[in-house]
Design an enzyme around this catalytic site. Sequence first.
Site, PDB file in Angstrom:
ATOM      1  N   ASP A  24       0.789  -1.250   0.000  1.00  0.00           N
ATOM      2  CA  ASP A  24       0.000   0.000   0.000  1.00  0.00           C
ATOM      3  C   ASP A  24       0.816   1.293   0.000  1.00  0.00           C
ATOM      4  O   ASP A  24       0.439   2.263   0.691  1.00  0.00           O
ATOM      5  CB  ASP A  24      -0.969   0.005   1.193  1.00  0.00           C
ATOM      6  CG  ASP A  24      -1.982  -1.131   1.135  1.00  0.00           C
ATOM      7  OD1 ASP A  24      -1.926  -1.940   0.179  1.00  0.00           O
ATOM      8  OD2 ASP A  24      -2.816  -1.231   2.050  1.00  0.00           O
ATOM      9  N   GLU A  72      -4.652  -0.790  -1.347  1.00  0.00           N
ATOM     10  CA  GLU A  72      -5.981  -0.866  -0.728  1.00  0.00           C
ATOM     11  C   GLU A  72      -6.892  -0.035  -1.616  1.00  0.00           C
ATOM     12  O   GLU A  72      -6.657   1.163  -1.819  1.00  0.00           O
ATOM     13  CB  GLU A  72      -5.947  -0.321   0.705  1.00  0.00           C
ATOM     14  CG  GLU A  72      -7.292  -0.470   1.412  1.00  0.00           C
ATOM     15  CD  GLU A  72      -7.254  -0.096   2.900  1.00  0.00           C
ATOM     16  OE1 GLU A  72      -6.152  -0.022   3.467  1.00  0.00           O
ATOM     17  OE2 GLU A  72      -8.338   0.121   3.461  1.00  0.00           O
ATOM     18  N   LYS A 129      -6.708  -4.763  -3.180  1.00  0.00           N
ATOM     19  CA  LYS A 129      -7.292  -5.494  -2.046  1.00  0.00           C
ATOM     20  C   LYS A 129      -8.346  -4.637  -1.341  1.00  0.00           C
ATOM     21  O   LYS A 129      -8.128  -3.456  -1.088  1.00  0.00           O
ATOM     22  CB  LYS A 129      -6.191  -5.914  -1.065  1.00  0.00           C
ATOM     23  CG  LYS A 129      -5.423  -4.778  -0.413  1.00  0.00           C
ATOM     24  CD  LYS A 129      -4.265  -5.342   0.394  1.00  0.00           C
ATOM     25  CE  LYS A 129      -3.540  -4.299   1.197  1.00  0.00           C
ATOM     26  NZ  LYS A 129      -4.328  -3.541   2.162  1.00  0.00           N
ATOM     27  N   LYS A 132      -7.657  -4.901   4.845  1.00  0.00           N
ATOM     28  CA  LYS A 132      -6.356  -4.496   5.370  1.00  0.00           C
ATOM     29  C   LYS A 132      -5.323  -5.585   5.051  1.00  0.00           C
ATOM     30  O   LYS A 132      -4.229  -5.292   4.606  1.00  0.00           O
ATOM     31  CB  LYS A 132      -6.446  -4.234   6.880  1.00  0.00           C
ATOM     32  CG  LYS A 132      -7.477  -3.163   7.274  1.00  0.00           C
ATOM     33  CD  LYS A 132      -7.259  -1.844   6.563  1.00  0.00           C
ATOM     34  CE  LYS A 132      -8.253  -0.777   7.028  1.00  0.00           C
ATOM     35  NZ  LYS A 132      -8.239   0.423   6.166  1.00  0.00           N
ATOM     36  N   VAL A 157       3.187   0.289   4.234  1.00  0.00           N
ATOM     37  CA  VAL A 157       2.425   1.023   5.254  1.00  0.00           C
ATOM     38  C   VAL A 157       1.006   0.471   5.377  1.00  0.00           C
ATOM     39  O   VAL A 157       0.485  -0.130   4.442  1.00  0.00           O
ATOM     40  CB  VAL A 157       2.357   2.521   4.884  1.00  0.00           C
ATOM     41  CG1 VAL A 157       3.738   3.116   4.857  1.00  0.00           C
ATOM     42  CG2 VAL A 157       1.662   2.775   3.544  1.00  0.00           C
ATOM     43  N   THR A 158       0.383   0.731   6.561  1.00  0.00           N
ATOM     44  CA  THR A 158       1.028   1.169   7.780  1.00  0.00           C
ATOM     45  C   THR A 158       1.398  -0.068   8.581  1.00  0.00           C
ATOM     46  O   THR A 158       0.738  -1.090   8.479  1.00  0.00           O
ATOM     47  CB  THR A 158       0.130   2.100   8.643  1.00  0.00           C
ATOM     48  OG1 THR A 158      -1.037   1.384   9.064  1.00  0.00           O
ATOM     49  CG2 THR A 158      -0.289   3.323   7.861  1.00  0.00           C
ATOM     50  N   CYS A 162      -2.236  -2.461   7.720  1.00  0.00           N
ATOM     51  CA  CYS A 162      -2.208  -3.384   6.576  1.00  0.00           C
ATOM     52  C   CYS A 162      -0.985  -4.291   6.571  1.00  0.00           C
ATOM     53  O   CYS A 162      -1.059  -5.439   6.120  1.00  0.00           O
ATOM     54  CB  CYS A 162      -2.320  -2.605   5.278  1.00  0.00           C
ATOM     55  SG  CYS A 162      -3.968  -1.869   5.106  1.00  0.00           S
ATOM     56  N   GLN A 202       8.298 -14.138  21.225  1.00  0.00           N
ATOM     57  CA  GLN A 202       7.968 -15.565  21.341  1.00  0.00           C
ATOM     58  C   GLN A 202       8.622 -16.381  20.207  1.00  0.00           C
ATOM     59  O   GLN A 202       7.979 -17.186  19.543  1.00  0.00           O
ATOM     60  CB  GLN A 202       6.450 -15.771  21.332  1.00  0.00           C
ATOM     61  CG  GLN A 202       5.726 -14.981  22.423  1.00  0.00           C
ATOM     62  CD  GLN A 202       4.248 -15.220  22.401  1.00  0.00           C
ATOM     63  OE1 GLN A 202       3.784 -16.316  22.702  1.00  0.00           O
ATOM     64  NE2 GLN A 202       3.506 -14.197  22.037  1.00  0.00           N
TER      65      GLN A 202
HETATM   66  N1  TIU Z   1      -2.727   0.359   4.250  1.00  0.00           N
HETATM   67  C1  TIU Z   1      -3.202   0.572   5.474  1.00  0.00           C
HETATM   68  O1  TIU Z   1      -2.500   0.375   6.462  1.00  0.00           O
HETATM   69  N2  TIU Z   1      -4.498   1.056   5.574  1.00  0.00           N
HETATM   70  C2  TIU Z   1      -4.938   1.857   6.606  1.00  0.00           C
HETATM   71  O2  TIU Z   1      -6.102   2.250   6.644  1.00  0.00           O
HETATM   72  N3  TIU Z   1      -3.994   2.206   7.536  1.00  0.00           N
HETATM   73  C3  TIU Z   1      -4.152   3.079   8.564  1.00  0.00           C
HETATM   74  O3  TIU Z   1      -3.235   3.168   9.392  1.00  0.00           O
HETATM   75  N4  TIU Z   1      -5.235   3.827   8.654  1.00  0.00           N
END
Ligand code: TIU
Length: 221
Positions: A24, A72, A129, A132, A157-158, A162, A202
Amino acid sequence: MMRVHAQPFPFELDLERAALLIIDMQRDFVEPGGFGESLGNQVEPLQSIVPTVKKVLEAWRLTEKLVVHTRESHLPDLSDCPEAKLLRGNPSLRIGDLGPMGRILIRDEPGNQIVPELTPLQHEVVIDKPGKGAFYGTALHEILKQNHIRQLVVMGVTTEVCVQSTLREANDRGFDCLLVEDATASYFPEFKAATLAMVTAQAAIVGWTCTSQVLIQAISS
Ligand code: TIU
């Protein structure tokens, strides 16, 4: 096999069975005016990793191994967006609303594109996609199986949304995952730190982490 210095212990990278998975890195998350900012976030921490992601991508491209980019995104009629996701919270712009980079989080709108520095090459896989995690509602697992992939080197990210959802989905499907610490970012630095810690805890319960420097050194040798 090449041994990559990693947390919580060295990762035995098998380039023949490994793919680079970039989550993403879209304008909607990385640039002002997109989905991320509409949720009330500052985008600078995400912008800051673009050069590092680019460096790893360029080194990986030299190996000629599989590269997968994800976005996304939702269909223009929002038929793949659950009502719960659409209505969640109190964003300044909702998914599908018109923002400065086109309709928020809608496939093929300008804001939904991968940032120009990381534009996918023609032969690289791009997965759209709706969730997430990158496995939910996509052909990703089938594509990885067809390419005999067992290991995923992950950036993007993030970190705690995701990226972590995808790592957990991948882990449950039998993939060994190596997350590149300085090539992933969150709007919340403390969430990034917590994610790196919980992934590797772990005895690598979800996966491994390493720096871009040791990864590039390993794959370039
Ligand atoms: N790609 C992804 O992480 N989608 C999000 O909505 N991330 C947020 O941190 N909001």
